[in-house]
Write a protein that holds these residues in place. Structure first.
Motif, short mmCIF file in Angstrom:
data_model
loop_
_atom_site.label_atom_id
_atom_site.label_comp_id
_atom_site.label_asym_id
_atom_site.label_seq_id
_atom_site.Cartn_x
_atom_site.Cartn_y
_atom_site.Cartn_z
N TYR A 233 43.01 -24.40 -10.24
CA TYR A 233 43.66 -23.76 -9.10
C TYR A 233 45.28 -24.00 -9.11
CZ TYR A 233 44.36 -28.30 -7.00
OH TYR A 233 44.71 -29.54 -6.82
N LEU A 234 45.53 -25.02 -9.51
CA LEU A 234 47.10 -25.30 -9.73
C LEU A 234 48.03 -24.65 -10.61
CD1 LEU A 234 49.42 -26.75 -8.07
CD2 LEU A 234 49.05 -28.71 -9.55
N THR A 235 47.33 -25.00 -11.86
CA THR A 235 48.39 -24.24 -13.10
C THR A 235 47.82 -23.23 -13.53
OG1 THR A 235 46.82 -25.80 -14.50
CG2 THR A 235 48.85 -26.84 -13.50
N GLY A 236 46.76 -22.76 -13.22
CA GLY A 236 45.94 -21.47 -13.84
C GLY A 236 45.64 -21.48 -15.20
N VAL A 237 45.66 -22.81 -15.89
CA VAL A 237 44.91 -22.86 -17.04
C VAL A 237 43.40 -23.42 -16.93
CG1 VAL A 237 47.00 -23.62 -18.39
CG2 VAL A 237 45.82 -25.49 -17.29
N GLU A 238 42.85 -23.39 -17.97
CA GLU A 238 41.28 -23.79 -17.73
C GLU A 238 41.35 -25.17 -16.84
OE1 GLU A 238 38.70 -23.55 -21.00
OE2 GLU A 238 40.34 -22.53 -22.16
N ASN A 239 39.88 -25.13 -16.26
CA ASN A 239 39.76 -26.53 -15.75
C ASN A 239 38.70 -27.46 -16.41
OD1 ASN A 239 37.44 -25.40 -15.32
ND2 ASN A 239 37.34 -25.06 -13.18
N ARG A 240 38.57 -28.47 -15.95
CA ARG A 240 37.76 -29.43 -16.78
C ARG A 240 36.25 -28.71 -17.09
NH1 ARG A 240 37.67 -35.76 -16.35
NH2 ARG A 240 36.34 -36.06 -17.94
N ARG A 241 35.66 -28.20 -16.19
CA ARG A 241 34.38 -27.56 -16.50
C ARG A 241 34.50 -26.71 -17.65
NH1 ARG A 241 30.67 -24.81 -12.75
NH2 ARG A 241 32.10 -25.33 -11.24
N SER A 242 35.44 -25.88 -17.85
CA SER A 242 35.72 -24.78 -18.90
C SER A 242 36.00 -25.52 -20.08
CB SER A 242 36.86 -23.92 -18.21
OG SER A 242 37.08 -22.98 -19.36
N LEU A 243 36.66 -26.71 -19.97
CA LEU A 243 37.29 -27.40 -21.24
C LEU A 243 35.91 -28.09 -21.82
CD1 LEU A 243 40.41 -29.23 -20.16
CD2 LEU A 243 40.25 -27.57 -21.95
N ASP A 244 35.05 -28.51 -21.10
CA ASP A 244 33.75 -29.00 -21.47
C ASP A 244 33.09 -28.00 -22.33
OD1 ASP A 244 34.48 -31.75 -20.34
OD2 ASP A 244 33.27 -31.45 -18.60
N THR A 245 32.84 -26.89 -21.91
CA THR A 245 32.36 -25.76 -22.58
C THR A 245 32.93 -25.35 -23.87
OG1 THR A 245 31.76 -24.92 -20.32
CG2 THR A 245 31.21 -23.48 -22.19
N GLY A 246 34.31 -25.43 -23.82
CA GLY A 246 35.16 -25.16 -24.84
C GLY A 246 34.76 -26.27 -25.96
N LEU A 247 34.86 -27.37 -25.57
CA LEU A 247 34.67 -28.66 -26.45
C LEU A 247 33.23 -28.37 -27.14
CD1 LEU A 247 35.85 -31.87 -24.61
CD2 LEU A 247 36.47 -31.07 -26.90
N GLU A 248 32.29 -28.08 -26.34
CA GLU A 248 30.78 -27.95 -26.80
C GLU A 248 31.05 -26.85 -28.13
OE1 GLU A 248 28.10 -29.41 -26.84
OE2 GLU A 248 28.33 -31.10 -25.38
N ALA A 249 31.49 -25.88 -27.65
CA ALA A 249 31.54 -24.56 -28.77
C ALA A 249 32.05 -24.89 -30.02
CB ALA A 249 32.22 -23.54 -27.94
N ALA A 250 33.55 -25.85 -29.90
CA ALA A 250 34.33 -26.13 -30.85
C ALA A 250 33.34 -27.33 -31.68
CB ALA A 250 35.52 -26.84 -30.42
N TRP A 251 32.76 -28.13 -31.02
CA TRP A 251 31.71 -29.05 -31.73
C TRP A 251 30.69 -28.32 -32.43
CZ3 TRP A 251 32.25 -34.01 -33.06
CH2 TRP A 251 31.44 -34.85 -33.36
N GLN A 252 30.06 -27.33 -32.05
CA GLN A 252 28.98 -26.67 -32.56
C GLN A 252 29.48 -26.02 -33.75
OE1 GLN A 252 26.73 -27.11 -30.71
NE2 GLN A 252 25.09 -26.57 -31.97
N ASP A 253 30.66 -25.40 -33.75
CA ASP A 253 31.35 -24.72 -34.92
C ASP A 253 31.51 -25.86 -35.92
OD1 ASP A 253 31.40 -22.44 -33.63
OD2 ASP A 253 33.46 -22.13 -33.40
N TRP A 254 32.15 -27.06 -35.78
CA TRP A 254 32.31 -27.89 -36.53
C TRP A 254 31.05 -28.46 -37.22
CZ3 TRP A 254 34.16 -31.05 -39.75
CH2 TRP A 254 33.58 -32.50 -39.95
N ARG A 255 30.03 -28.47 -36.49
CA ARG A 255 28.51 -29.03 -37.03
C ARG A 255 27.89 -28.00 -38.01
NH1 ARG A 255 27.18 -34.41 -35.09
NH2 ARG A 255 25.93 -34.13 -36.91
#
Ligand code: C2E
Ligand code: MG
Ligand code: MG
Length: 667
Positions: A233-255
């Motif tokens: 809400y403050l900075t307009g960038v992703e929040n933690r929930r979204s980052l967690d999803t992004g991390l999962e996706a990146a991890w999947q790509d890596w695996r």
């Protein structure tokens, strides 16, 4: 509701004949453009086929004029089709094609009428004129003329019919009037059908537009909601929930595809001070600016950036290898530094906002889980802060602070008090001039349950990172006061305190409680603060130090010269004693090192603090101390850290640190 949707609803509410929204009408015709173009073409082919087939009727009804009507039909049809095809292929608009079609519809009717008028069967010709009605119907059936064009084309056909009828001598006046009435009725009906068909098409278009807009609105709302739930809400960038999803996706790509990436934690240095000094509004602005700057760097790498919490951000980006990961971290750090956001409340000599960056990287040495990757980034961030902030550190599994051993140490520290794995060693502090022991420094020792010693250099940083230093530090203070100071074994004892303890609210109360409990006066206790890089001298720390001084407790600066904050600390805090790090003593082997040490001594003396030099190992070093007028010294030559038994003068502690109990002090 959007403006377009409102306009559509208003237009639909109007009666079909009054619908007149210019913009929607234009969109309607644009939407039908291609359909109309194709309709003209197919309509022309179908209509002309029927037109040519009427040649058979010519042979029956006006056989004497068939030599004119049939070639007329054929030539008219061929010219019409050719012109329409050429116009169509040239990409003419639907309106232009309609105009060409209307012109030829009118023209081929003229051909029909004027060639068949050459017959001698005047009555049959008069009936033949009736077929003009079929032309009018055809205008609506085969084509999709707009109403004005339809009016013009059908009006022309009607006029031709009426004119031809009146030239005919076959019908009586009454019959002619009846026929004209019939023609006009057909003309009116044709027009009504045309108007209705066009109105119906427009209505269908409005309905389709409305449902498309509804659908769009639903999709937009869904997307908006999704963005909202994924945005900070403050900075307009992703929040933690979204980052967690992004991390999962990146991890999947890596695996799955072995595409390496880095999870990067970015922490704004001294943000608490910024907030306290500049106020929360500017604090928020600072975070927004940092977010914007980081975004630019991350977007250039097609990565993701979000706020992970407080003043901490996380970036997820593809990187090729460890070197590239570090380069990415450096880009982030440098970008924030280049932003030159004024800080104004740092006491470490920097006046702008900077960030510390910790990177976790997949690759040959990737951890087994994505959670572990984040922990690694966190540990790297801690190391970046340790190294003086405004720094980039890539997690290194070979680093003792990061390896499995440090995890084992962390686990051991949790049970250290319970299993009595801790002890304290004491090292004498000697007055250089008199040779008297002024006091002792308490140094913490940790052993594993099977007796192996772990160096403070290994376990203290882990204890600080995990927070275990708080109960451990309290234990050290209590033990020193109870076992050394209360029985009066030494006049004074110093205890090392970590920045984590000092920054903890209520630390001075804790010290006061221990002093009271053990009955030790405050002036017999000294606290050594290491000139570490992690410590922010903020309002809390200054208040704590003031309260400790009020208790009479001495405040010493330890390891002076190892960090970069020492000078500003010297200015801010009135230290009772400054302990110069042993590295300066060892460097004094060379003339330049000697001069440097002498300069440092002069500088500290000007501040009015007592000077102690650590690490005296030889007679020569001690002599040098005497020569330079250093007040106190500590070192293996004067006494190694030893067990409490040695300090009490009873048979020396047997162990690796028991070689030189206090009795052996040589001055
Ligand atoms: P420090 O406070 O600067 O302690 C002095 C260190 O120098 C001690 O290492 C001591 O054994 C060593 N030393 C003393 N004389 C000599 C010498 O002549 N030559 C050499 N080479 N070294 C000498 P130790 O015990 O390994 O402690 C290392 C550091 O761990 C301490 O440095 C202190 O910063 C930290 N530490 C130790 N105990 C505690 C504690 O109870 N709390 C906290 N927060 N930190 C502690
Ligand atoms: Mg110390
Ligand atoms: Mg020291």
């Amino acid at each position: 509701m959007s403006d377009t949707m409102r306009a559509v609803l208003e237009e639909m509410a109007r009666s079909p004949l009054l619908r007149s929204d210019g913009r929607l009408k234009m969109q309607f015709w644009i939407s039908r453009e291609e359909v109309r173009r194709r309709t003209v073409r197919s309509g022309a082919w179908a209509g002309l086929a029927v037109y040519v087939l009427f040649a058979f009727l010519d042979l029956v009804i006006v056989p004497d004029a068939a030599h004119l009507t049939i070639p007329g039909r054929l030539i008219g049809s061929i010219v019409t089709v050719a012109c329409l095809e050429i116009t169509f292929r040239q990409g003419a608009s639907a309106d232009a094609l309609d105009r060409v079609a209307a012109f030829f519809l009118f023209t081929i009717f003229q051909i029909w009428i004027w060639t068949s008028s050459q017959t001698v069967h005047a009555e049959l010709f008069a009936y033949y004129v009736l077929f003009g009605n079929i032309f009018m119907a055809g205008a609506t059936l085969f084509f999709t003329f707009r109403v004005p064009l339809s009016l013009l084309c059908c009006g022309g056909i009607l006029a031709t019919m009426v004119y031809a009828l009146f030239l005919s001598t076959a019908f009586s006046a009454t019959l002619k009037v009846l026929h004209v009435l019939f023609y006009v009725s057909c003309f009116v009906f044709t027009l009504i059908v045309n108007v209705r068909i066009n109105a119906e098409r427009y209505r269908t278009f409005l309905n389709e537009t409305l449902s498309r807009l509804h659908q769009q609105e639903v999709e937009d709302r869904g997307a908006e909601l999704l963005t909202l739930t994924n945005t900070d809400y403050l900075t307009g960038v992703e929040n933690r929930r979204s980052l967690d999803t992004g991390l999962e996706a990146a991890w999947q790509d890596w695996r799955e595809a072995q595409q390496p990436f880095s999870a990067t934690l970015i922490d704004v240095d001294h943000f608490k001070k910024f907030n306290d000094g500049n106020g929360h509004v500017r604090g928020d602005d600072c975070l927004k600016t940092v977010a914007r700057v980081l975004s630019r760097v991350v977007m250039a790498r097609d990565g993701r950036i979000g706020r992970y919490g407080g003043e901490e951000f996380m970036a997820i980006a593809r990187v090729r290898d460890e070197a590239d990961a570090v380069a990415f971290g450096e880009e982030l750090r440098a970008a924030v530094e280049a932003g030159r956001i004024d800080h104004g409340y740092r006491l470490d000599g920097t006046s702008i906002v900077t960030v510390s960056v910790g990177l976790g990287f997949t690759g040959a040495r990737a951890p087994h889980t994505v959670e572990r990757l984040v922990t690694e980034a966190d540990q790297a961030l801690y190391a970046a802060k340790e190294s003086g902030r405004n720094a980039v550190v890539l997690y290194d599994p070979d680093d003792p602070l990061h390896n499995d051993a440090s995890e084992a140490t962390a686990a051991l520290l949790k049970q250290a008090l319970e299993l009595s794995l801790l002890s304290l060693a004491y090292q004498p502090i000697v007055n250089v001039a008199t040779g008297r022991i002024e006091g002792v420094e308490a140094l913490m020792r940790l052993r594993t349950p099977d007796g192996a010693a772990i160096s403070p250099a290994d376990f203290i940083p882990v204890a600080e990172r995990t927070g275990a230093i708080v109960p451990l530090g309290r234990w050290a203070l209590l033990t020193v006061c109870r076992d050394i100071l209360a029985p009066g074994l030494v006049p004074l004892a110093s205890v090392n305190v970590s920045a984590v303890q000092l920054q903890m609210r209520g630390f001075s109360m804790q010290v006061a409680a221990i002093l009271m409990e053990t009955g030790v006066p405050g002036h017999r206790l000294a606290l050594e603060i290491t000139e570490g890089r992690r410590m922010e001298i903020d309002a809390t720390v200054l208040k704590t130090i003031r309260e400790l001084k009020d208790l009479g407790v001495r405040i010493w600066l330890d390891d002076f010269g190892t960090g970069f904050a020492g000078l500003s600390w010297l200015r801010t805090i009135g230290f009772d004693k400054v302990k110069i790090d042993k590295s300066f003593l060892y460097a004094a082997d060379h003339p330049e090192g000697r001069t440097l040490l002498e300069d440092i001594i002069t500088l500290i003396r000007r501040r009015g603090a007592t000077i102690l030099v650590e690490g005296v190992e030889t007679e020569e070093q001690l002599a040098f101390m005497r020569a330079t007028g250093v007040d106190e010294a500590q070192g293996y030559y004067l006494g190694r850290p030893a067990g409490i038994e040695a300090a009490m003068g009873i048979p020396p502690f047997v162990g690796d640190e028991a070689h030189a109990p206090f009795a052996a002090v040589r001055v």
